[in-house]
Design a protein around this motif. Structure first.
Motif, PDB file in Angstrom:
ATOM      1  N   ALA A 260      -8.038   1.435  -2.952  1.00 61.13           N
ATOM      2  CA  ALA A 260      -6.528   2.131  -3.235  1.00 61.13           C
ATOM      3  C   ALA A 260      -6.364   2.723  -4.602  1.00 61.13           C
ATOM      4  O   ALA A 260      -7.312   2.171  -5.460  1.00 61.13           O
ATOM      5  CB  ALA A 260      -5.683   0.766  -3.073  1.00 61.13           C
TER       6      ALA A 260
ATOM      7  N   ILE B 243      -5.573   5.735   0.276  1.00 64.40           N
ATOM      8  CA  ILE B 243      -6.515   4.682   0.658  1.00 64.40           C
ATOM      9  C   ILE B 243      -7.714   5.418   1.043  1.00 64.40           C
ATOM     10  O   ILE B 243      -7.604   6.669   1.760  1.00 64.40           O
ATOM     11  CB  ILE B 243      -5.992   3.773   1.647  1.00 64.40           C
TER      12      ILE B 243
ATOM     13  N   LEU C 110       0.833  -1.194   0.112  1.00 65.25           N
ATOM     14  CA  LEU C 110      -0.136   0.087  -0.156  1.00 65.25           C
ATOM     15  C   LEU C 110       0.813   1.148  -0.071  1.00 65.25           C
ATOM     16  O   LEU C 110       0.168   2.385   0.011  1.00 65.25           O
ATOM     17  CB  LEU C 110      -0.858  -0.074   1.224  1.00 65.25           C
TER      18      LEU C 110
ATOM     19  N   CYS D 266     -13.052  -0.346   1.451  1.00 66.47           N
ATOM     20  CA  CYS D 266     -11.731   0.401   1.375  1.00 66.47           C
ATOM     21  C   CYS D 266     -11.517   0.291  -0.094  1.00 66.47           C
ATOM     22  O   CYS D 266     -12.021  -0.721  -0.723  1.00 66.47           O
ATOM     23  CB  CYS D 266     -10.726   0.004   2.477  1.00 66.47           C
TER      24      CYS D 266
END
Length: 127
Positions: A98, A34, A29, A96
């Motif tokens: 990304a 995010i 990540l 969530c």
């Protein structure tokens, strides 16, 4: 397999707290912004909070400012959403996502295609 997995949802009484986690596997990540998004039945998806790769910049929807806190632990490849003072209107499925090469505001506010999405975790705020 590259994926995001949310956890931490559940049933909580109004005024209570929950901490959601978003864990990545198969990729790092470190270079992604995010975001946490939510969608309640019959409503459009809403950008709740987003955080930049370096944790230097965050965005919060007006509806959660002062109650929710987003944070990330790049060493654990995980992003968190601490939710306090929960209200019934916070009830939703939380996802969530990304996204690389973006600002947190663009990610949370504009309907841009995400690089990765999790499958979601359900938060129910009810007495």
């Amino acid at each position: 397999q590259e994926q995001l997995v949310e956890s931490g949802g559940g049933l909580v009484q109004p005024g209570g707290s929950l901490r959601l986690s978003c864990a990545a596997s198969g990729f790092t990540l470190d270079y992604f912004a995010i975001g946490w998004f939510r969608q309640a039945p019959g409503k459009e998806r809403e950008g709740v909070s987003c955080i930049s790769p370096s944790e230097g910049t965050t965005y919060y929807a007006d509806s959660v400012k002062g109650r929710f806190t987003i944070s990330r632990d790049n060493a654990k490849n995980t992003v968190y959403l601490q939710m306090n003072s929960l209200k019934s209107e916070d009830t939703a499925a939380y996802y969530c996502a990304a996204l690389g090469l973006t600002t947190v505001q663009a990610m949370c506010v504009t309907p841009v295609p995400m690089d990765y999405w999790g499958k979601g975790t359900l938060v129910t705020v009810s007495s």
